[in-house]
Motif scaffolding. Sequence first.
Motif, PDB file in Angstrom:
ATOM      1  N   ARG A 268     -29.914  55.999  34.647  1.00 44.30           N
ATOM      2  CA  ARG A 268     -29.526  57.326  35.015  1.00 44.30           C
ATOM      3  C   ARG A 268     -28.384  57.441  36.181  1.00 44.30           C
ATOM      4  O   ARG A 268     -28.241  58.493  36.599  1.00 44.30           O
ATOM      5  CB  ARG A 268     -30.324  58.338  34.835  1.00 44.30           C
ATOM      6  N   ASP A 269     -28.279  56.469  36.420  1.00 42.60           N
ATOM      7  CA  ASP A 269     -27.208  56.254  37.713  1.00 42.60           C
ATOM      8  C   ASP A 269     -25.716  56.765  37.209  1.00 42.60           C
ATOM      9  O   ASP A 269     -25.363  56.188  36.126  1.00 42.60           O
ATOM     10  CB  ASP A 269     -27.208  54.762  38.092  1.00 42.60           C
ATOM     11  N   THR A 270     -25.166  57.530  37.901  1.00 34.04           N
ATOM     12  CA  THR A 270     -23.785  58.221  37.593  1.00 34.04           C
ATOM     13  C   THR A 270     -22.948  57.025  36.981  1.00 34.04           C
ATOM     14  O   THR A 270     -22.176  56.991  36.050  1.00 34.04           O
ATOM     15  CB  THR A 270     -23.257  59.205  38.513  1.00 34.04           C
ATOM     16  N   ASP A 271     -22.662  55.963  38.013  1.00 38.45           N
ATOM     17  CA  ASP A 271     -21.618  55.126  37.590  1.00 38.45           C
ATOM     18  C   ASP A 271     -21.948  54.313  36.582  1.00 38.45           C
ATOM     19  O   ASP A 271     -21.041  53.868  36.096  1.00 38.45           O
ATOM     20  CB  ASP A 271     -21.493  54.085  38.938  1.00 38.45           C
TER      21      ASP A 271
ATOM     22  N   LEU B 272     -23.643  55.551  34.060  1.00 34.51           N
ATOM     23  CA  LEU B 272     -23.506  56.219  32.957  1.00 34.51           C
ATOM     24  C   LEU B 272     -22.013  56.230  32.459  1.00 34.51           C
ATOM     25  O   LEU B 272     -21.564  55.943  31.290  1.00 34.51           O
ATOM     26  CB  LEU B 272     -23.971  57.637  33.016  1.00 34.51           C
ATOM     27  N   ILE B 273     -21.181  56.409  33.518  1.00 31.00           N
ATOM     28  CA  ILE B 273     -19.675  56.424  33.433  1.00 31.00           C
ATOM     29  C   ILE B 273     -19.256  55.137  32.763  1.00 31.00           C
ATOM     30  O   ILE B 273     -18.414  55.279  31.602  1.00 31.00           O
ATOM     31  CB  ILE B 273     -18.787  56.752  34.460  1.00 31.00           C
TER      32      ILE B 273
ATOM     33  N   GLY C  36     -23.496  62.308  25.756  1.00 34.24           N
ATOM     34  CA  GLY C  36     -22.996  62.392  27.090  1.00 34.24           C
ATOM     35  C   GLY C  36     -22.370  63.974  27.040  1.00 34.24           C
ATOM     36  O   GLY C  36     -22.155  64.393  28.174  1.00 34.24           O
TER      37      GLY C  36
ATOM     38  N   ASP D 159     -24.863  66.178  28.464  1.00 38.29           N
ATOM     39  CA  ASP D 159     -25.394  65.960  29.770  1.00 38.29           C
ATOM     40  C   ASP D 159     -25.413  67.110  30.818  1.00 38.29           C
ATOM     41  O   ASP D 159     -24.481  67.881  30.750  1.00 38.29           O
ATOM     42  CB  ASP D 159     -24.972  64.745  30.448  1.00 38.29           C
TER      43      ASP D 159
ATOM     44  N   ASP E 118     -25.153  67.061  33.819  1.00 38.66           N
ATOM     45  CA  ASP E 118     -23.898  66.845  34.840  1.00 38.66           C
ATOM     46  C   ASP E 118     -22.449  67.006  34.223  1.00 38.66           C
ATOM     47  O   ASP E 118     -22.234  66.142  33.269  1.00 38.66           O
ATOM     48  CB  ASP E 118     -24.252  65.385  35.306  1.00 38.66           C
TER      49      ASP E 118
ATOM     50  N   LEU F 269     -19.629  66.251  35.423  1.00 35.69           N
ATOM     51  CA  LEU F 269     -18.921  64.869  35.387  1.00 35.69           C
ATOM     52  C   LEU F 269     -19.201  64.066  34.360  1.00 35.69           C
ATOM     53  O   LEU F 269     -18.104  63.456  33.474  1.00 35.69           O
ATOM     54  CB  LEU F 269     -19.391  64.084  36.511  1.00 35.69           C
ATOM     55  N   ILE F 270     -20.341  63.916  33.843  1.00 35.98           N
ATOM     56  CA  ILE F 270     -20.695  63.004  32.721  1.00 35.98           C
ATOM     57  C   ILE F 270     -20.075  63.639  31.281  1.00 35.98           C
ATOM     58  O   ILE F 270     -19.629  63.140  30.675  1.00 35.98           O
ATOM     59  CB  ILE F 270     -22.121  62.743  32.405  1.00 35.98           C
ATOM     60  N   ARG F 271     -20.169  65.146  31.412  1.00 37.94           N
ATOM     61  CA  ARG F 271     -19.561  65.521  30.094  1.00 37.94           C
ATOM     62  C   ARG F 271     -18.124  65.423  30.118  1.00 37.94           C
ATOM     63  O   ARG F 271     -17.453  65.456  29.319  1.00 37.94           O
ATOM     64  CB  ARG F 271     -20.057  67.311  30.256  1.00 37.94           C
TER      65      ARG F 271
END
Length: 191
Positions: A100-103, A105-106, A131, A134, A136, A138-140
Amino acid sequence: MSISTVRLVPAPPVDLGAIEAAFISLGLNKHVAGADERSEGVIWLTEDAETAANWITDELLDVTYIAVHGIDAASLATRIQSRIQTDGIPQLHARAIEDRDTDVLIDTLYRTAVVAYSGYDPQAFSLLRWGLNDPDPLIRRVSLLAVSITGWERFIPILNEISEQDPVSEVRDQAARVRDALKARAEESPA
């Protein structure tokens, strides 16, 4: 005779030297496009020069991938995958669930868009839709960019909903832009 394109995303960490060695072992011939010796200016051709593989660094998505193009693209892609490990949709789906780390996932969402570009894939659709939901924003937003790359009209109803209901105005605005771009692309495509 149909010409197709397949995109392969090498699994991290990516090693250009190992990819070049794999191309050589497959009997591909190196052709430098212009005077540019960088990897982006190099095309690897089959003996009959009807199918090619080249290394592409997509700076927008920060994803490096191999584009295989030509009359025997699917076969060459399969042969390349026998020599190097690539990310497929199942691996990307597992990575998104496990980390689940943001980087991470991106990167996973962008890799999904590149892999899925060649054609509709229900697992990729599911991953990108996940996604879009999500928590977050940012993830969306990253997912919206990935959706725009796929060009899949199937996302239009979902984008309608996001453009009307997402709690973040930037996400709503981006969803409307992506939806409009997908609709325009659909109108331009022959039926």
